[in-house]
Design a protein around this motif. Structure first.
Motif, PDB file in Angstrom:
ATOM      1  N   ILE A  72       9.576 -29.747  85.315  1.00  0.00           N
ATOM      2  CA  ILE A  72       8.610 -29.898  86.400  1.00  0.00           C
ATOM      3  C   ILE A  72       7.277 -29.458  85.850  1.00  0.00           C
ATOM      4  CG2 ILE A  72       7.942 -29.121  88.683  1.00  0.00           C
ATOM      5  CD1 ILE A  72      10.885 -28.806  89.310  1.00  0.00           C
ATOM      6  N   ARG A  73       6.321 -30.374  85.892  1.00  0.00           N
ATOM      7  CA  ARG A  73       5.014 -30.111  85.306  1.00  0.00           C
ATOM      8  C   ARG A  73       3.936 -30.142  86.364  1.00  0.00           C
ATOM      9  NH1 ARG A  73       5.363 -33.477  79.739  1.00  0.00           N
ATOM     10  NH2 ARG A  73       7.531 -33.036  79.379  1.00  0.00           N
ATOM     11  N   GLY A  74       2.801 -29.617  86.004  1.00  0.00           N
ATOM     12  CA  GLY A  74       1.620 -29.800  86.823  1.00  0.00           C
ATOM     13  C   GLY A  74       1.333 -28.700  87.810  1.00  0.00           C
ATOM     14  N   GLY A  75       2.146 -27.698  87.871  1.00  0.00           N
ATOM     15  CA  GLY A  75       1.856 -26.577  88.756  1.00  0.00           C
ATOM     16  C   GLY A  75       1.654 -26.999  90.188  1.00  0.00           C
ATOM     17  N   ALA A  76       0.694 -26.394  90.840  1.00  0.00           N
ATOM     18  CA  ALA A  76       0.490 -26.628  92.267  1.00  0.00           C
ATOM     19  C   ALA A  76      -0.203 -27.965  92.540  1.00  0.00           C
ATOM     20  CB  ALA A  76      -0.335 -25.490  92.853  1.00  0.00           C
ATOM     21  N   VAL A  77      -1.022 -28.459  91.610  1.00  0.00           N
ATOM     22  CA  VAL A  77      -1.772 -29.679  91.877  1.00  0.00           C
ATOM     23  C   VAL A  77      -1.035 -30.890  91.337  1.00  0.00           C
ATOM     24  CG1 VAL A  77      -3.957 -30.867  91.555  1.00  0.00           C
ATOM     25  CG2 VAL A  77      -3.928 -28.410  91.906  1.00  0.00           C
ATOM     26  N   GLY A  78      -0.924 -31.032  90.035  1.00  0.00           N
ATOM     27  CA  GLY A  78      -0.129 -32.083  89.417  1.00  0.00           C
ATOM     28  C   GLY A  78      -0.517 -33.491  89.830  1.00  0.00           C
ATOM     29  N   LEU A  79      -1.799 -33.834  89.811  1.00  0.00           N
ATOM     30  CA  LEU A  79      -2.223 -35.175  90.191  1.00  0.00           C
ATOM     31  C   LEU A  79      -2.048 -36.101  88.995  1.00  0.00           C
ATOM     32  CD1 LEU A  79      -3.227 -36.538  92.698  1.00  0.00           C
ATOM     33  CD2 LEU A  79      -5.558 -36.186  91.931  1.00  0.00           C
ATOM     34  N   ASN A  80      -1.087 -36.979  89.081  1.00  0.00           N
ATOM     35  CA  ASN A  80      -0.797 -37.942  88.033  1.00  0.00           C
ATOM     36  C   ASN A  80      -0.540 -39.297  88.687  1.00  0.00           C
ATOM     37  OD1 ASN A  80       1.808 -37.797  89.092  1.00  0.00           O
ATOM     38  ND2 ASN A  80       2.529 -36.384  87.525  1.00  0.00           N
ATOM     39  N   ILE A  81      -0.180 -40.302  87.905  1.00  0.00           N
ATOM     40  CA  ILE A  81       0.020 -41.651  88.447  1.00  0.00           C
ATOM     41  C   ILE A  81       1.092 -41.676  89.542  1.00  0.00           C
ATOM     42  CG2 ILE A  81       0.738 -44.024  87.896  1.00  0.00           C
ATOM     43  CD1 ILE A  81      -2.106 -43.323  86.962  1.00  0.00           C
ATOM     44  N   PRO A  82       2.282 -41.084  89.317  1.00  0.00           N
ATOM     45  CA  PRO A  82       3.268 -41.104  90.413  1.00  0.00           C
ATOM     46  C   PRO A  82       2.752 -40.440  91.687  1.00  0.00           C
ATOM     47  CG  PRO A  82       4.319 -40.451  88.371  1.00  0.00           C
ATOM     48  CD  PRO A  82       2.846 -40.499  88.111  1.00  0.00           C
ATOM     49  N   ASN A  83       2.025 -39.344  91.558  1.00  0.00           N
ATOM     50  CA  ASN A  83       1.515 -38.659  92.750  1.00  0.00           C
ATOM     51  C   ASN A  83       0.396 -39.451  93.420  1.00  0.00           C
ATOM     52  OD1 ASN A  83       3.366 -36.688  92.268  1.00  0.00           O
ATOM     53  ND2 ASN A  83       1.917 -35.220  91.450  1.00  0.00           N
ATOM     54  N   ILE A  84      -0.393 -40.173  92.653  1.00  0.00           N
ATOM     55  CA  ILE A  84      -1.431 -41.035  93.237  1.00  0.00           C
ATOM     56  C   ILE A  84      -0.773 -42.160  94.026  1.00  0.00           C
ATOM     57  CG2 ILE A  84      -3.265 -42.697  92.685  1.00  0.00           C
ATOM     58  CD1 ILE A  84      -4.001 -40.758  90.332  1.00  0.00           C
ATOM     59  N   ILE A  85       0.321 -42.717  93.493  1.00  0.00           N
ATOM     60  CA  ILE A  85       1.063 -43.751  94.217  1.00  0.00           C
ATOM     61  C   ILE A  85       1.612 -43.170  95.525  1.00  0.00           C
ATOM     62  CG2 ILE A  85       3.103 -45.248  94.156  1.00  0.00           C
ATOM     63  CD1 ILE A  85       2.606 -45.498  91.095  1.00  0.00           C
ATOM     64  N   THR A  86       2.139 -41.947  95.449  1.00  0.00           N
ATOM     65  CA  THR A  86       2.646 -41.284  96.652  1.00  0.00           C
ATOM     66  C   THR A  86       1.528 -41.105  97.675  1.00  0.00           C
ATOM     67  OG1 THR A  86       4.369 -40.137  95.421  1.00  0.00           O
ATOM     68  CG2 THR A  86       3.765 -39.194  97.546  1.00  0.00           C
ATOM     69  N   LEU A  87       0.354 -40.683  97.229  1.00  0.00           N
ATOM     70  CA  LEU A  87      -0.783 -40.506  98.144  1.00  0.00           C
ATOM     71  C   LEU A  87      -1.169 -41.833  98.802  1.00  0.00           C
ATOM     72  CD1 LEU A  87      -2.958 -37.960  96.119  1.00  0.00           C
ATOM     73  CD2 LEU A  87      -1.647 -37.525  98.226  1.00  0.00           C
ATOM     74  N   CYS A  88      -1.032 -42.928  98.074  1.00  0.00           N
ATOM     75  CA  CYS A  88      -1.319 -44.247  98.655  1.00  0.00           C
ATOM     76  C   CYS A  88      -0.355 -44.558  99.793  1.00  0.00           C
ATOM     77  CB  CYS A  88      -1.233 -45.333  97.585  1.00  0.00           C
ATOM     78  SG  CYS A  88      -2.593 -45.266  96.405  1.00  0.00           S
ATOM     79  N   ARG A  89       0.883 -44.043  99.711  1.00  0.00           N
ATOM     80  CA  ARG A  89       1.840 -44.250 100.798  1.00  0.00           C
ATOM     81  C   ARG A  89       1.355 -43.603 102.092  1.00  0.00           C
ATOM     82  NH1 ARG A  89       6.420 -42.144  97.827  1.00  0.00           N
ATOM     83  NH2 ARG A  89       7.282 -41.472  99.802  1.00  0.00           N
ATOM     84  N   PHE A  90       0.652 -42.477 101.978  1.00  0.00           N
ATOM     85  CA  PHE A  90       0.086 -41.854 103.182  1.00  0.00           C
ATOM     86  C   PHE A  90      -0.928 -42.792 103.836  1.00  0.00           C
ATOM     87  CE2 PHE A  90       1.681 -38.032 101.096  1.00  0.00           C
ATOM     88  CZ  PHE A  90       2.207 -37.319 102.157  1.00  0.00           C
ATOM     89  N   ALA A  91      -1.699 -43.516 103.018  1.00  0.00           N
ATOM     90  CA  ALA A  91      -2.695 -44.447 103.556  1.00  0.00           C
ATOM     91  C   ALA A  91      -2.039 -45.650 104.233  1.00  0.00           C
ATOM     92  CB  ALA A  91      -3.621 -44.920 102.433  1.00  0.00           C
ATOM     93  N   LEU A  92      -0.809 -45.959 103.869  1.00  0.00           N
ATOM     94  CA  LEU A  92      -0.108 -47.088 104.481  1.00  0.00           C
ATOM     95  C   LEU A  92       0.343 -46.773 105.909  1.00  0.00           C
ATOM     96  CD1 LEU A  92       2.028 -48.341 101.448  1.00  0.00           C
ATOM     97  CD2 LEU A  92      -0.048 -49.386 102.410  1.00  0.00           C
ATOM     98  N   ILE A  93       0.436 -45.498 106.253  1.00  0.00           N
ATOM     99  CA  ILE A  93       0.894 -45.115 107.597  1.00  0.00           C
ATOM    100  C   ILE A  93      -0.072 -45.605 108.679  1.00  0.00           C
ATOM    101  CG2 ILE A  93       1.436 -43.167 109.116  1.00  0.00           C
ATOM    102  CD1 ILE A  93       2.473 -41.723 106.523  1.00  0.00           C
TER     103      ILE A  93
END
Length: 183
Positions: A8-29
């Motif tokens: 598990i990498r990235g500590g508390a923030v860990g903004l990477n491509i998979p997490n950016i894709i996940t954040l885009c899912r929030f915008a789909l709501i």
């Protein structure tokens, strides 16, 4: 590589491509809500399916590239649960499902979100998704597709998904308890 051995990498923030894709899912709501509540059922369904595909994609990329982060572990299921709550709320508003189904689902989803956050901040290990959880998701998506397209069987399938979700929750809590007792 086993799921337990993934770094598990990235500590508390860990903004990477998979997490950016996940954040885009929030915008789909909100996009789903606007489309469905304004009568664009097909487009709303496409939005839900896109959300599901990006869920698969972000998990695949994270595992494949070793980019699993604490942020992703927390945000991914939150995005799923919030999308599901938005869908059932919208279906309730349109009169497609009874309030009892929404209440039971909301109780479970909010309980899972609160439990996950509580356990995370206490430093306890979380349990990865299992086959029963994935099967429950497939049943939910099937019921959502039928309900959004106003086809028969959607509500019955939704109740099956709800029952499966509670069974899945029981299995997760048992595994969670055993995992955290062993460590």
């Amino acid at each position: 590589m086993s799921k337990e051995k993934l770094a598990i990498r990235g500590g508390a923030v860990g903004l990477n491509i998979p997490n950016i894709i996940t954040l885009c899912r929030f915008a789909l709501i909100p996009l789903f809500l606007v489309l469905y509540l304004n009568g664009y059922s097909i487009e709303a369904l496409a939005t839900v399916l896109l959300s599901g595909l990006t869920d698969i994609l972000d998990g695949y990329i994270a595992r494949r590239s070793g980019q699993i982060t604490v942020t992703g572990i927390m945000l991914d299921p939150l995005a799923d649960k919030l999308m599901m709550l938005a869908i059932v709320t919208a279906l309730l508003v349109k009169g497609e499902i009874p309030w009892q189904a929404v209440a039971v689902m909301a109780f479970r989803e909010i309980g899972m979100i609160a439990s996950s956050a509580f356990f995370h901040f206490r430093g306890l290990k979380t349990v990865p998704a299992n086959v029963l959880g994935k099967a429950t998701t497939i049943v939910y998506y099937g019921s959502i597709m039928l309900l959004l397209l106003e086809q028969p069987g959607g509500l019955a399938l939704l109740w099956i998904g709800i029952a499966m979700s509670f069974l899945t929750t029981a299995v997760y809590f048992l595994k969670f308890r055993n995992l955290n007792r062993a460590s």
